[in-house]
Write an enzyme that holds these catalytic residues in place. Sequence first.
Site, PDB file in Angstrom:
ATOM      1  N   LYS A 119       0.811  -1.218   0.000  1.00  0.00           N
ATOM      2  CA  LYS A 119       0.000   0.000   0.000  1.00  0.00           C
ATOM      3  C   LYS A 119       0.847   1.272   0.000  1.00  0.00           C
ATOM      4  O   LYS A 119       0.430   2.294  -0.561  1.00  0.00           O
ATOM      5  CB  LYS A 119      -0.928   0.004   1.217  1.00  0.00           C
ATOM      6  CG  LYS A 119      -2.008  -1.075   1.179  1.00  0.00           C
ATOM      7  CD  LYS A 119      -2.889  -0.962   2.435  1.00  0.00           C
ATOM      8  CE  LYS A 119      -3.637  -2.247   2.726  1.00  0.00           C
ATOM      9  NZ  LYS A 119      -4.698  -2.555   1.768  1.00  0.00           N
ATOM     10  N   LYS A 161      -1.940   1.169   9.155  1.00  0.00           N
ATOM     11  CA  LYS A 161      -2.236   0.068   8.232  1.00  0.00           C
ATOM     12  C   LYS A 161      -0.975  -0.721   7.935  1.00  0.00           C
ATOM     13  O   LYS A 161       0.054  -0.132   7.596  1.00  0.00           O
ATOM     14  CB  LYS A 161      -2.695   0.619   6.875  1.00  0.00           C
ATOM     15  CG  LYS A 161      -4.124   1.022   6.763  1.00  0.00           C
ATOM     16  CD  LYS A 161      -4.423   1.376   5.292  1.00  0.00           C
ATOM     17  CE  LYS A 161      -5.809   1.967   5.171  1.00  0.00           C
ATOM     18  NZ  LYS A 161      -6.109   2.369   3.789  1.00  0.00           N
ATOM     19  N   ARG A 300      -7.208  -7.878  -9.448  1.00  0.00           N
ATOM     20  CA  ARG A 300      -7.883  -9.163  -9.659  1.00  0.00           C
ATOM     21  C   ARG A 300      -9.364  -8.898  -9.848  1.00  0.00           C
ATOM     22  O   ARG A 300      -9.821  -7.762  -9.750  1.00  0.00           O
ATOM     23  CB  ARG A 300      -7.702 -10.042  -8.423  1.00  0.00           C
ATOM     24  CG  ARG A 300      -8.160  -9.308  -7.164  1.00  0.00           C
ATOM     25  CD  ARG A 300      -8.156 -10.178  -5.929  1.00  0.00           C
ATOM     26  NE  ARG A 300      -8.163  -9.393  -4.710  1.00  0.00           N
ATOM     27  CZ  ARG A 300      -9.234  -8.900  -4.111  1.00  0.00           C
ATOM     28  NH1 ARG A 300     -10.428  -9.089  -4.622  1.00  0.00           N
ATOM     29  NH2 ARG A 300      -9.139  -8.201  -2.993  1.00  0.00           N
TER      30      ARG A 300
HETATM   31  P1  ADP Z   1     -12.891  -7.786  -2.199  1.00  0.00           P
HETATM   32  O1  ADP Z   1     -12.085  -6.521  -2.077  1.00  0.00           O
HETATM   33  O2  ADP Z   1     -12.741  -8.510  -3.484  1.00  0.00           O
HETATM   34  O3  ADP Z   1     -14.291  -7.625  -1.796  1.00  0.00           O
HETATM   35  P2  ADP Z   1     -11.949  -8.341   0.344  1.00  0.00           P
HETATM   36  O4  ADP Z   1     -11.260  -7.014   0.380  1.00  0.00           O
HETATM   37  O5  ADP Z   1     -13.147  -8.558   1.188  1.00  0.00           O
HETATM   38  O6  ADP Z   1     -12.267  -8.761  -1.164  1.00  0.00           O
HETATM   39  O7  ADP Z   1     -10.905  -9.443   0.703  1.00  0.00           O
HETATM   40  C1  ADP Z   1      -9.643  -9.401   0.109  1.00  0.00           C
HETATM   41  C2  ADP Z   1      -9.232 -10.777  -0.291  1.00  0.00           C
HETATM   42  O8  ADP Z   1      -9.163 -11.615   0.824  1.00  0.00           O
HETATM   43  C3  ADP Z   1     -10.175 -11.401  -1.272  1.00  0.00           C
HETATM   44  O9  ADP Z   1      -9.395 -11.871  -2.335  1.00  0.00           O
HETATM   45  C4  ADP Z   1     -10.848 -12.524  -0.529  1.00  0.00           C
HETATM   46  O10 ADP Z   1     -10.923 -13.690  -1.292  1.00  0.00           O
HETATM   47  C5  ADP Z   1      -9.926 -12.769   0.608  1.00  0.00           C
HETATM   48  N1  ADP Z   1     -10.706 -12.994   1.796  1.00  0.00           N
HETATM   49  C6  ADP Z   1     -11.675 -12.238   2.288  1.00  0.00           C
HETATM   50  N2  ADP Z   1     -12.159 -12.743   3.412  1.00  0.00           N
HETATM   51  C7  ADP Z   1     -11.476 -13.873   3.633  1.00  0.00           C
HETATM   52  C8  ADP Z   1     -11.494 -14.863   4.634  1.00  0.00           C
HETATM   53  N3  ADP Z   1     -12.371 -14.801   5.654  1.00  0.00           N
HETATM   54  N4  ADP Z   1     -10.637 -15.885   4.552  1.00  0.00           N
HETATM   55  C9  ADP Z   1      -9.795 -15.975   3.525  1.00  0.00           C
HETATM   56  N5  ADP Z   1      -9.715 -15.073   2.554  1.00  0.00           N
HETATM   57  C10 ADP Z   1     -10.537 -14.037   2.604  1.00  0.00           C
HETATM   58  P1  ADP Z   2      -7.715  -3.954   2.716  1.00  0.00           P
HETATM   59  O1  ADP Z   2      -6.511  -4.253   1.892  1.00  0.00           O
HETATM   60  O2  ADP Z   2      -7.729  -4.705   3.978  1.00  0.00           O
HETATM   61  O3  ADP Z   2      -8.952  -4.009   1.911  1.00  0.00           O
HETATM   62  P2  ADP Z   2      -8.043  -1.050   2.624  1.00  0.00           P
HETATM   63  O4  ADP Z   2      -6.935  -0.064   2.620  1.00  0.00           O
HETATM   64  O5  ADP Z   2      -8.740  -1.266   1.341  1.00  0.00           O
HETATM   65  O6  ADP Z   2      -7.483  -2.428   3.193  1.00  0.00           O
HETATM   66  O7  ADP Z   2      -9.077  -0.599   3.735  1.00  0.00           O
HETATM   67  C1  ADP Z   2     -10.142  -1.427   4.143  1.00  0.00           C
HETATM   68  C2  ADP Z   2     -11.270  -0.599   4.712  1.00  0.00           C
HETATM   69  O8  ADP Z   2     -10.832   0.201   5.827  1.00  0.00           O
HETATM   70  C3  ADP Z   2     -11.851   0.408   3.751  1.00  0.00           C
HETATM   71  O9  ADP Z   2     -12.812  -0.173   2.908  1.00  0.00           O
HETATM   72  C4  ADP Z   2     -12.411   1.460   4.674  1.00  0.00           C
HETATM   73  O10 ADP Z   2     -13.667   1.079   5.172  1.00  0.00           O
HETATM   74  C5  ADP Z   2     -11.449   1.465   5.826  1.00  0.00           C
HETATM   75  N1  ADP Z   2     -10.444   2.512   5.630  1.00  0.00           N
HETATM   76  C6  ADP Z   2      -9.260   2.369   5.003  1.00  0.00           C
HETATM   77  N2  ADP Z   2      -8.571   3.534   4.994  1.00  0.00           N
HETATM   78  C7  ADP Z   2      -9.325   4.437   5.644  1.00  0.00           C
HETATM   79  C8  ADP Z   2      -9.165   5.805   5.990  1.00  0.00           C
HETATM   80  N3  ADP Z   2      -8.058   6.475   5.684  1.00  0.00           N
HETATM   81  N4  ADP Z   2     -10.145   6.429   6.671  1.00  0.00           N
HETATM   82  C9  ADP Z   2     -11.266   5.746   7.014  1.00  0.00           C
HETATM   83  N5  ADP Z   2     -11.479   4.459   6.737  1.00  0.00           N
HETATM   84  C10 ADP Z   2     -10.531   3.792   6.059  1.00  0.00           C
HETATM   85 MG    MG Z   3      -9.449  -2.912   0.263  1.00  0.00          MG
END
Ligand code: ADP
Ligand code: ADP
Ligand code: MG
Length: 663
Positions: A119, A161, A300
Amino acid sequence: MKAPFEKILIANRGEIACRVINSAREMGVRTVAVYSDADRQALHVELADEAVHIGPSPVSESYLVAERIIAAALETGAQAIHPGYGFLSENPEFVEAVEAAGLTFIGPSAAAIRAMGLKDAAKDLMQAAGVPVVPGYQGENQDPAFLAAEADRIGYPVLIKARAGGGGKGMRKVEDPAQFRDALESAWREGQSSFGDPHVLIEKFITSPRHIEVQVFGDAHGNVVHLFERDCSLQRRHQKVIEEAPAPGMTDTVRAAMTEAAVTAAKAISYAGAGTIEFIVDGSGPLRPDGFWFMEMNTRLQVEHPVTEAITGVDLVAWQLRIAAGEPLPVSQDALTISGHAFEARLYAEDPSNGFLPATGKLEHLSFSGSSRNDTGVRSGDTISPFYDPMIAKVITSGDTREIALARLVAALRDTHVAGTTTNTEFLATLALNTDFQHGPFDTGLIERELEGLTMPTPVSEEHLAFAALTGLGIRPDTPRLGWRLWGEARHTVALACGPDRFERHLILYPDGAITLTGGARDVTLRDVMIDKGHMRATTGLHNAQIEARAVHAPRPDGLLISVQSGGVVHDFSLFDARLGSATVADEGHVVVAPMTGMIVSLGIAVGDTVEPGMKLGVMEAMKMETSLIAPRAGRIATVLCAAGQTVEGGAVLVTLEEEAAA
Ligand code: ADP
Ligand code: ADP
Ligand code: MG
């Protein structure tokens, strides 16, 4: 149109493997599934043209073993590998190994995945490309005092994060500088244990945050289009729960700004294939063109891609295959439009009233609404094992307007019946009916704020119990053989367990066909009862309200499972006495047992008699009530182990049927 490949291997399992197989088949592409020990009988194995066993159940010994998967592709003559999501989908070394083996990876280049893999580096890259990023610190320095000073500079609340994080893991919100150090250490630990990388970045926590992401698609010829946005703000612990497209309150101006930023981001890394640019959005007021910031890119197919398919009419998996084969994007940006609105709800085997504890177990029954798209990798009889993600299905609905699509989501969830394991179905339906979600505004904190109301389980109703009792006793009013109209008023006692709760009720069957359930806080009388293959209907109450239920039953080692879905609520019961189940349920079992200790009043059969399912074999009296002994299935009486006038113990075998001839 020519098929892009002759044969592909799908390096995944569950619903996404099935999803990919379905599109491949429609395109005339043959498919190879891979499976672990636990997945020998899985749906994706059944759907694929061929299947290769790749190892034991744990993912580290099967679905994550790149060499084994590549070997399976080579052995079966597959030309390309689709990774699905999760597992190896965002692993650049896997992409390189696939290509080194002379195969095609259905996804972006290893370089593009690497550019977006961490990230912190991704944010730097995006900032350089002119994409707005969340203010914060994403440098190399991991000194705690330095990071604390950065947090002060950024301004609280901040979000720590893990740079390698995903799936909502490795993230800590900090409201107060005094808690910074503890949160930092715990984020480091989680980064290390979950992703093998403790390195963190610090971000401004955007208040009233909304998660809005843009679907992009690039080809190998330098073209990139977007397929509009999805709103994924309904989250629990940073994980998506219900997603929709388009985003509520989106304006043309903001959409233009967000999609342009997303296309810029994809072009900056020469992106080819399906990808998602995730933005965090200021949801404290109306959406603004300067109120969104890049969070990360998922290189993906995304779990929630079906809502985009619903509003654009594009099959994203079909596009993935064509682009991987080197074809240009099938349409230009101008040809893409939004039509209507769509929702997706993630149906999980988990217990919302118990901290969303993941559940496992055999799905004794699984049925979906006919009016929703239901992406699933399991069917009735399959087991949710502890080895994999406990997602059962994605329920997807669409309609001309948000209101219609959302009403359809509620209806579809209320019509979904999963028996045998706890699910979040009711939680999802309650959430879909939430006022803030229905009418806005809402942000990513909605579920947490309203957790108590959203996770309150609906208590077992007397109506549920009445339907369960009828099912458990195998009573079918439209079968005259059951003798309820023939024999006059009859009483039965049933004891049902639902979780830790036990219910003892009496069912009184009247000659006119009415049924009264007594023994609870209130009596309930059902009239005009209709039962057709587990679908039950009746009228009740002063105003003759129509009530309906779907009931299924299945023998389990600990007794008979009776699952009743009524009014959108599912309760799984077991007959209190395990042996009672085989005594009374239709279609199953070789024995009739005494439902409780009592006396045999009469017996109307002898060895060698032929009986029909549900036929009354005799009458017992217990607790001053008469109970019918009912044939569990059609067959011939093998033995009679009791006689009229005899006192028998609860659970004693009274009559046995001959083994059924093998079909
Ligand atoms: P997306 O962004 O596609 O909705 P998520 O952000 O929820 O997916 O999850 C990120 C990745 O982690 C996805 O590729 C999903 O398959 C995997 N993942 C989500 N939840 C789980 C879990 N409980 N156990 C294993 N893998 C997970
Ligand atoms: P992941 O790889 O686990 O999906 P993300 O960076 O996409 O991590 O963040 C997951 C979730 O956390 C986001 O969908 C949002 O709800 C929350 N989040 C992430 N960054 C922020 C931020 N700067 N402020 C508020 N919420 C955040
Ligand atoms: Mg995300």
